[in-house]
Design a protein around this motif. Structure first.
Motif, PDB file in Angstrom:
ATOM      1  N   THR A  12       0.857  -1.186   0.000  1.00 13.00           N
ATOM      2  CA  THR A  12       0.000   0.000   0.000  1.00 13.00           C
ATOM      3  C   THR A  12       0.892   1.233   0.000  1.00 13.00           C
ATOM      4  OG1 THR A  12      -1.756  -1.131   1.229  1.00 13.00           O
ATOM      5  CG2 THR A  12      -1.803   1.279   1.224  1.00 13.00           C
ATOM      6  N   VAL A  13       0.785   2.032  -1.043  1.00 12.11           N
ATOM      7  CA  VAL A  13       1.547   3.272  -1.158  1.00 12.11           C
ATOM      8  C   VAL A  13       0.626   4.436  -0.838  1.00 12.11           C
ATOM      9  CG1 VAL A  13       2.906   4.756  -2.689  1.00 12.11           C
ATOM     10  CG2 VAL A  13       3.036   2.252  -2.924  1.00 12.11           C
ATOM     11  N   VAL A  14       1.033   5.263   0.131  1.00 16.44           N
ATOM     12  CA  VAL A  14       0.256   6.446   0.492  1.00 16.44           C
ATOM     13  C   VAL A  14       1.097   7.661   0.108  1.00 16.44           C
ATOM     14  CG1 VAL A  14      -0.999   7.669   2.297  1.00 16.44           C
ATOM     15  CG2 VAL A  14      -0.815   5.172   2.383  1.00 16.44           C
ATOM     16  N   ASP A  15       0.726   8.273  -0.999  1.00 20.17           N
ATOM     17  CA  ASP A  15       1.510   9.344  -1.616  1.00 20.17           C
ATOM     18  C   ASP A  15       1.113  10.686  -1.003  1.00 20.17           C
ATOM     19  OD1 ASP A  15       2.924  11.042  -3.253  1.00 20.17           O
ATOM     20  OD2 ASP A  15       2.149  10.229  -5.135  1.00 20.17           O
ATOM     21  N   ASP A  16       2.080  11.342  -0.349  1.00 24.02           N
ATOM     22  CA  ASP A  16       1.824  12.635   0.284  1.00 24.02           C
ATOM     23  C   ASP A  16       2.326  13.790  -0.577  1.00 24.02           C
ATOM     24  OD1 ASP A  16       0.558  13.747   2.541  1.00 24.02           O
ATOM     25  OD2 ASP A  16       2.475  14.184   3.511  1.00 24.02           O
ATOM     26  N   GLY A  17       2.649  13.490  -1.841  1.00 27.09           N
ATOM     27  CA  GLY A  17       3.170  14.512  -2.740  1.00 27.09           C
ATOM     28  C   GLY A  17       2.255  14.767  -3.916  1.00 27.09           C
ATOM     29  N   ARG A  18       2.802  15.454  -4.916  1.00 24.99           N
ATOM     30  CA  ARG A  18       2.032  15.818  -6.109  1.00 24.99           C
ATOM     31  C   ARG A  18       2.851  15.622  -7.384  1.00 24.99           C
ATOM     32  NH1 ARG A  18      -1.583  15.162  -3.532  1.00 24.99           N
ATOM     33  NH2 ARG A  18      -3.398  16.438  -3.031  1.00 24.99           N
ATOM     34  N   GLU A  19       3.834  14.741  -7.360  1.00 21.29           N
ATOM     35  CA  GLU A  19       4.674  14.540  -8.536  1.00 21.29           C
ATOM     36  C   GLU A  19       3.833  13.999  -9.695  1.00 21.29           C
ATOM     37  OE1 GLU A  19       7.902  15.345  -9.012  1.00 21.29           O
ATOM     38  OE2 GLU A  19       7.696  16.344  -7.069  1.00 21.29           O
ATOM     39  N   PRO A  20       4.012  14.552 -10.893  1.00 21.63           N
ATOM     40  CA  PRO A  20       3.206  14.107 -12.049  1.00 21.63           C
ATOM     41  C   PRO A  20       3.582  12.702 -12.493  1.00 21.63           C
ATOM     42  CG  PRO A  20       4.924  15.634 -12.756  1.00 21.63           C
ATOM     43  CD  PRO A  20       4.945  15.639 -11.252  1.00 21.63           C
ATOM     44  N   GLY A  21       2.599  11.990 -13.021  1.00 21.98           N
ATOM     45  CA  GLY A  21       2.837  10.680 -13.613  1.00 21.98           C
ATOM     46  C   GLY A  21       2.869   9.528 -12.647  1.00 21.98           C
ATOM     47  N   VAL A  22       2.856   9.800 -11.355  1.00 21.48           N
ATOM     48  CA  VAL A  22       2.972   8.717 -10.372  1.00 21.48           C
ATOM     49  C   VAL A  22       1.723   7.829 -10.360  1.00 21.48           C
ATOM     50  CG1 VAL A  22       3.269   8.155  -7.927  1.00 21.48           C
ATOM     51  CG2 VAL A  22       4.635   9.980  -8.964  1.00 21.48           C
ATOM     52  N   PRO A  23       0.513   8.389 -10.294  1.00 25.63           N
ATOM     53  CA  PRO A  23      -0.669   7.507 -10.321  1.00 25.63           C
ATOM     54  C   PRO A  23      -0.709   6.650 -11.577  1.00 25.63           C
ATOM     55  CG  PRO A  23      -1.275   9.726  -9.629  1.00 25.63           C
ATOM     56  CD  PRO A  23       0.129   9.807 -10.128  1.00 25.63           C
ATOM     57  N   GLU A  24      -0.329   7.225 -12.708  1.00 26.59           N
ATOM     58  CA  GLU A  24      -0.347   6.489 -13.968  1.00 26.59           C
ATOM     59  C   GLU A  24       0.663   5.338 -13.961  1.00 26.59           C
ATOM     60  OE1 GLU A  24      -2.053  10.469 -14.471  1.00 26.59           O
ATOM     61  OE2 GLU A  24      -0.148   9.766 -13.632  1.00 26.59           O
ATOM     62  N   TRP A  25       1.829   5.586 -13.336  1.00 23.73           N
ATOM     63  CA  TRP A  25       2.845   4.531 -13.261  1.00 23.73           C
ATOM     64  C   TRP A  25       2.328   3.338 -12.453  1.00 23.73           C
ATOM     65  CZ3 TRP A  25       5.805   2.235  -9.321  1.00 23.73           C
ATOM     66  CH2 TRP A  25       6.868   1.435  -9.770  1.00 23.73           C
ATOM     67  N   PHE A  26       1.671   3.619 -11.346  1.00 26.07           N
ATOM     68  CA  PHE A  26       1.125   2.522 -10.538  1.00 26.07           C
ATOM     69  C   PHE A  26       0.026   1.786 -11.286  1.00 26.07           C
ATOM     70  CE2 PHE A  26       3.321   4.532  -7.001  1.00 26.07           C
ATOM     71  CZ  PHE A  26       3.756   3.420  -6.299  1.00 26.07           C
ATOM     72  N   ALA A  27      -0.809   2.519 -12.002  1.00 26.59           N
ATOM     73  CA  ALA A  27      -1.872   1.872 -12.771  1.00 26.59           C
ATOM     74  C   ALA A  27      -1.289   0.932 -13.823  1.00 26.59           C
ATOM     75  CB  ALA A  27      -2.757   2.925 -13.423  1.00 26.59           C
ATOM     76  N   SER A  28      -0.118   1.290 -14.352  1.00 31.25           N
ATOM     77  CA  SER A  28       0.500   0.472 -15.396  1.00 31.25           C
ATOM     78  C   SER A  28       1.061  -0.840 -14.864  1.00 31.25           C
ATOM     79  CB  SER A  28       1.621   1.258 -16.085  1.00 31.25           C
ATOM     80  OG  SER A  28       2.769   1.367 -15.237  1.00 31.25           O
ATOM     81  N   LEU A  29       1.249  -0.949 -13.551  1.00 34.06           N
ATOM     82  CA  LEU A  29       1.807  -2.178 -12.983  1.00 34.06           C
ATOM     83  C   LEU A  29       0.852  -3.356 -13.152  1.00 34.06           C
ATOM     84  CD1 LEU A  29       3.405  -0.893  -9.639  1.00 34.06           C
ATOM     85  CD2 LEU A  29       4.565  -1.396 -11.799  1.00 34.06           C
ATOM     86  N   GLY A  30      -0.441  -3.094 -13.043  1.00 31.64           N
ATOM     87  CA  GLY A  30      -1.428  -4.150 -13.235  1.00 31.64           C
ATOM     88  C   GLY A  30      -1.307  -5.284 -12.241  1.00 31.64           C
ATOM     89  N   ASP A  31      -0.916  -4.975 -11.005  1.00 26.82           N
ATOM     90  CA  ASP A  31      -0.742  -6.001  -9.974  1.00 26.82           C
ATOM     91  C   ASP A  31      -1.766  -5.750  -8.861  1.00 26.82           C
ATOM     92  OD1 ASP A  31       0.154  -7.632  -7.806  1.00 26.82           O
ATOM     93  OD2 ASP A  31       2.180  -7.643  -8.638  1.00 26.82           O
ATOM     94  N   GLU A  32      -2.669  -6.680  -8.658  1.00 29.26           N
ATOM     95  CA  GLU A  32      -3.742  -6.483  -7.683  1.00 29.26           C
ATOM     96  C   GLU A  32      -3.228  -6.433  -6.251  1.00 29.26           C
ATOM     97  OE1 GLU A  32      -5.085 -11.186  -7.334  1.00 29.26           O
ATOM     98  OE2 GLU A  32      -6.405  -9.709  -8.297  1.00 29.26           O
ATOM     99  N   ARG A  33      -1.993  -6.850  -6.025  1.00 29.63           N
ATOM    100  CA  ARG A  33      -1.413  -6.774  -4.677  1.00 29.63           C
ATOM    101  C   ARG A  33      -0.924  -5.369  -4.339  1.00 29.63           C
ATOM    102  NH1 ARG A  33       3.210 -11.044  -5.419  1.00 29.63           N
ATOM    103  NH2 ARG A  33       3.326  -9.760  -7.312  1.00 29.63           N
ATOM    104  N   VAL A  34      -0.909  -4.467  -5.310  1.00 28.28           N
ATOM    105  CA  VAL A  34      -0.400  -3.106  -5.122  1.00 28.28           C
ATOM    106  C   VAL A  34      -1.569  -2.128  -5.086  1.00 28.28           C
ATOM    107  CG1 VAL A  34       1.062  -1.280  -6.065  1.00 28.28           C
ATOM    108  CG2 VAL A  34       1.749  -3.691  -6.313  1.00 28.28           C
ATOM    109  N   ARG A  35      -1.657  -1.397  -3.980  1.00 35.49           N
ATOM    110  CA  ARG A  35      -2.710  -0.390  -3.814  1.00 35.49           C
ATOM    111  C   ARG A  35      -2.044   0.979  -3.713  1.00 35.49           C
ATOM    112  NH1 ARG A  35      -6.639  -0.522   1.485  1.00 35.49           N
ATOM    113  NH2 ARG A  35      -4.600  -1.049   2.401  1.00 35.49           N
TER     114      ARG A  35
END
Length: 301
Positions: free
Chosen positions: A38-61
């Motif tokens: 579980t990654v809890v992002d406290d920042g605003r860096e661009p592209g990060v949500p998209e990178w996680f979505a690209s992983l396609g791993d249901e174990r990663v939130r």
């Protein structure tokens, strides 16, 4: 023997995206696949949500905070999100070695009633190369218990006194028993020494600490910050003084006078302040220099 539930790996993130991605990859590379990240992002860096979505791993939130919470509040949020019996609070610039989950699972199964599991740690620099600092050498040689390759189980006043004299633990590498931590969580009024405060309270409550000597974690120290940026934080020692005085009084009431004396002396923290003085002097940071000297040389109560 009951098998440990899926290990929760909590990653409170703020900062360098590339280092965070390397940390995530180190989780994906585990030999034991029974984990949940579980990654809890406290920042605003661009592209990060998209990178996680690209992983396609249901174990990663992946979760991004609506507003910046700061370090301690993000830690607290991570604890609240833990769903399993045990979890790790991975630093977003640190790395798990491939057998981390496998090794910690074995340690938990061997000593299921402990609350804190400290594995072996390798220290690296910002480039990922092996690194040695004076602080790490002092931890290893003077404060850390000698294990001779054997698993250790520690508890009680001797452990509290030892850690208050010199904290040899590496917080991001620790695996925790969730129910014990959820009952306390991190103190919101601390921003630097909150991990030690949590550990001492757990020890006072009778919890055990397991030392698992196998090196399965890489802890990153950024050498560039040692001479300049860290010296600027001389003010942070005010928090340490407050904590050590408070916990000393609490330990006296608890009937642990040896640990209380160790807290009042907090020798390793004083020595750490002295090691920062050259950087403060070199960069002509007069306010930081005065704060560091005052902290290092103030007589114990």
């Amino acid at each position: 023997m009951t098998r440990v539930q899926t290990l929760d790996i909590m990653l409170p993130h703020y900062g360098d995206t590339a280092l965070m991605q390397a940390a995530v990859q180190s989780v994906l590379d585990q030999t034991d696949k029974d984990w949940r990240l579980t990654v809890v992002d406290d920042g605003r860096e661009p592209g990060v949500p998209e990178w996680f979505a690209s992983l396609g791993d249901e174990r990663v939130r992946y979760l991004r905070n609506e507003k910046n919470l700061g370090i301690t509040r993000n830690f607290r949020k991570c604890v609240e999100l833990v769903e399993s019996t045990h979890f790790t609070m991975l630093g977003s610039d640190d790395l798990l070695l491939p057998t981390y989950v496998e090794t910690l699972r074995a340690a938990i199964e061997a000593v299921p009633d402990a609350a804190i599991y400290q594995p072996g740690v390798e220290v690296i620099d910002e480039h990922g190369d092996p690194s040695t600092s004076l602080g790490d050498e002092v931890k290893r040689r003077l404060y850390a218990p000698k294990h001779n390759g054997r698993r250790l189980v520690l508890s009680g006043e001797p452990l509290a006194a030892n850690l208050l004299g010199g904290n040899w633990l590496y917080f991001p590498s620790i695996c925790w028993r969730a129910d014990a931590v959820k009952a306390i969580n991190f103190r919101e009024d601390l921003s630097v020494i909150q991990d030690l405060a949590l550990i001492i309270e757990l020890i006072q409550r009778g919890e055990k600490l397991v030392v698992e000597p196998a090196p399965v974690f890489r802890y990153r120290r950024h050498s560039g910050s040692l001479s300049s940026a860290e010296a600027l934080t001389g003010a942070r020692f005010g928090e340490a003084v407050r904590f050590f005085n408070e916990v000393a009084d609490d330990l006296d009431r608890h009937g642990w006078p040896k640990a209380a004396r160790s807290a009042r002396r907090h020798l390793s923290m004083r020595l750490h302040a002295l090691t920062l003085l050259p950087g403060a002097l070199r960069h002509r940071q007069s306010d930081a220099t005065r704060r560091l000297l005052r902290y290092a040389l103030t007589r114990s109560e």
